[in-house]
Each structure stands twice: as structure tokens, then as C-alpha cells.
Design an enzyme around this catalytic site. Sequence first.
Site, short mmCIF file in Angstrom:
data_model
loop_
_atom_site.label_atom_id
_atom_site.label_comp_id
_atom_site.label_asym_id
_atom_site.label_seq_id
_atom_site.Cartn_x
_atom_site.Cartn_y
_atom_site.Cartn_z
N PRO A 11 -22.30 27.59 -3.06
CA PRO A 11 -20.98 27.32 -3.63
C PRO A 11 -19.83 27.49 -2.65
O PRO A 11 -19.84 28.37 -1.79
CB PRO A 11 -20.86 28.34 -4.77
CG PRO A 11 -21.83 29.42 -4.43
CD PRO A 11 -22.94 28.75 -3.69
N ASN A 12 -18.88 26.60 -2.80
CA ASN A 12 -17.61 26.58 -2.08
C ASN A 12 -17.71 26.12 -0.63
O ASN A 12 -16.69 25.91 0.01
CB ASN A 12 -16.90 27.95 -2.15
CG ASN A 12 -16.57 28.35 -3.56
OD1 ASN A 12 -16.04 27.55 -4.33
ND2 ASN A 12 -16.93 29.57 -3.93
N ARG A 19 -10.68 26.04 3.05
CA ARG A 19 -10.83 27.31 2.34
C ARG A 19 -10.82 28.48 3.33
O ARG A 19 -11.67 28.54 4.22
CB ARG A 19 -12.15 27.31 1.57
CG ARG A 19 -12.46 28.63 0.91
CD ARG A 19 -13.81 28.59 0.23
NE ARG A 19 -14.10 29.90 -0.33
CZ ARG A 19 -15.19 30.59 -0.07
NH1 ARG A 19 -16.12 30.10 0.71
NH2 ARG A 19 -15.37 31.77 -0.61
N TYR A 24 -13.49 31.33 7.61
CA TYR A 24 -14.54 30.34 7.77
C TYR A 24 -14.26 29.30 8.85
O TYR A 24 -15.12 28.47 9.14
CB TYR A 24 -14.81 29.63 6.44
CG TYR A 24 -15.25 30.60 5.37
CD1 TYR A 24 -16.51 31.17 5.41
CD2 TYR A 24 -14.38 30.97 4.34
CE1 TYR A 24 -16.92 32.08 4.44
CE2 TYR A 24 -14.78 31.87 3.37
CZ TYR A 24 -16.04 32.43 3.42
OH TYR A 24 -16.43 33.33 2.47
N ASN A 75 -27.55 28.73 3.57
CA ASN A 75 -26.35 29.55 3.41
C ASN A 75 -26.15 29.66 1.90
O ASN A 75 -25.57 28.77 1.28
CB ASN A 75 -25.14 28.93 4.08
CG ASN A 75 -23.93 29.85 4.02
OD1 ASN A 75 -23.85 30.72 3.16
ND2 ASN A 75 -22.98 29.64 4.90
N ALA A 78 -21.99 32.92 -2.02
CA ALA A 78 -21.84 34.03 -2.98
C ALA A 78 -23.15 34.40 -3.67
O ALA A 78 -23.36 35.56 -4.02
CB ALA A 78 -20.78 33.68 -4.02
N GLU A 99 -31.65 32.43 7.01
CA GLU A 99 -30.43 32.64 6.21
C GLU A 99 -29.25 32.64 7.18
O GLU A 99 -29.29 33.33 8.20
CB GLU A 99 -30.52 33.98 5.48
CG GLU A 99 -29.31 34.29 4.63
CD GLU A 99 -29.40 35.65 3.95
OE1 GLU A 99 -28.46 35.98 3.23
OE2 GLU A 99 -30.41 36.38 4.16
N HIS A 101 -24.92 32.80 7.55
CA HIS A 101 -23.58 33.06 7.00
C HIS A 101 -22.57 32.78 8.10
O HIS A 101 -22.74 33.27 9.23
CB HIS A 101 -23.44 34.50 6.52
CG HIS A 101 -24.35 34.83 5.38
ND1 HIS A 101 -24.06 34.49 4.08
CD2 HIS A 101 -25.56 35.41 5.37
CE1 HIS A 101 -25.06 34.87 3.31
NE2 HIS A 101 -25.99 35.43 4.07
N ARG A 108 -16.96 42.46 6.01
CA ARG A 108 -16.08 42.01 4.93
C ARG A 108 -16.12 43.01 3.77
O ARG A 108 -16.51 44.16 3.94
CB ARG A 108 -16.50 40.61 4.50
CG ARG A 108 -16.32 39.62 5.67
CD ARG A 108 -16.50 38.20 5.29
NE ARG A 108 -15.54 37.82 4.26
CZ ARG A 108 -15.71 36.77 3.48
NH1 ARG A 108 -16.77 36.00 3.60
NH2 ARG A 108 -14.82 36.47 2.56
#
Length: 148
Positions: A11-12, A19, A24, A75, A78, A99, A101, A108
Site C-alpha cells: 500500500p501507498n 508521498r 521515501y 516491499n 505497512a 524483503e 524497505h 522510524r
Amino acid sequence: MTMRVYVLNGPNLGRLGTRQVDVYGVTSYADLVKLCETTGRDLGLDVIVRQTDAEHELLGWLHAAADEGAAVVLNPAAWSHYSIAVRDACAMLRGPLVEVHISNIHAREEFRHHSVVSAVATGVICGLGVDGYRLALHHLANRRDQPA
């Protein structure tokens, strides 16, 4: 035979470039797709890049990759932090799972520090921006003749 690699984004991530550019970066999602496809082609990989904001769609893609025995660069965004369904679908994969990110999730907010997916991943890359995708594809190309 060419190694198939699914690059799956949660998502996103379709909003990359607009964003939270301070977190990012300014690379657009279209540019990320181009980076992955170009890198894959250069490495002799069959790369398919997808993004969804619908968890059930990601689950379907993971199931298909498991059935194929394909490698996955994921990725989960969330969903990394709470989706047991995504984690369980990843656990079904027979090919390697990297994986990725874009941001350093450990630097964070506290709720982002843990990924439920990491325990079933072959490896994890975080905090290297979109370059993490390129590195994941290089890793998979280098291990293409090794068992999952």
C-alpha cells in the site's frame, strides 16, 4: 531457463515521488518500475513488477509465485508490521524472498521497527532507498543456480 522474479509492492507505494519525499525520496513509482525492469533485463531475469493497495490482491500474487516456485522481492509497506496473512503467504514461497524497505524502518516510529515478514524472508534490505530493489535483484541473479 530464465529466472522469474516478482517485485511486489504494498500500500501507498504507487504514490512514490509525491508521498513524504523526505522519507521515501523523489523517485516516482513509474521510475521504480523502470529501474526494476531494466536491472532485471541486464541481469537476465524475467522481472514482473506490481503494486496494490488491496491486501487480498497481494496474497493472490504471493500464492501464484509460490505455485511457480518464483523468486520474490517484496516491499510489504505497512502490512510488514501487522499482516499475519501476508507473512503466512510469504512462508509458502518455494523460491527466495527478499524483503525491501525504502526507508530504514528501525530509525522510524517504534511501531515500524518490527516486520512480521522478516522471519520468513531469505534476506532483508532497508534504508537504502530504491537502490535496495536493484541490490535485491543482483542478489537473486547471483544465486539463481542455488536451491531456495
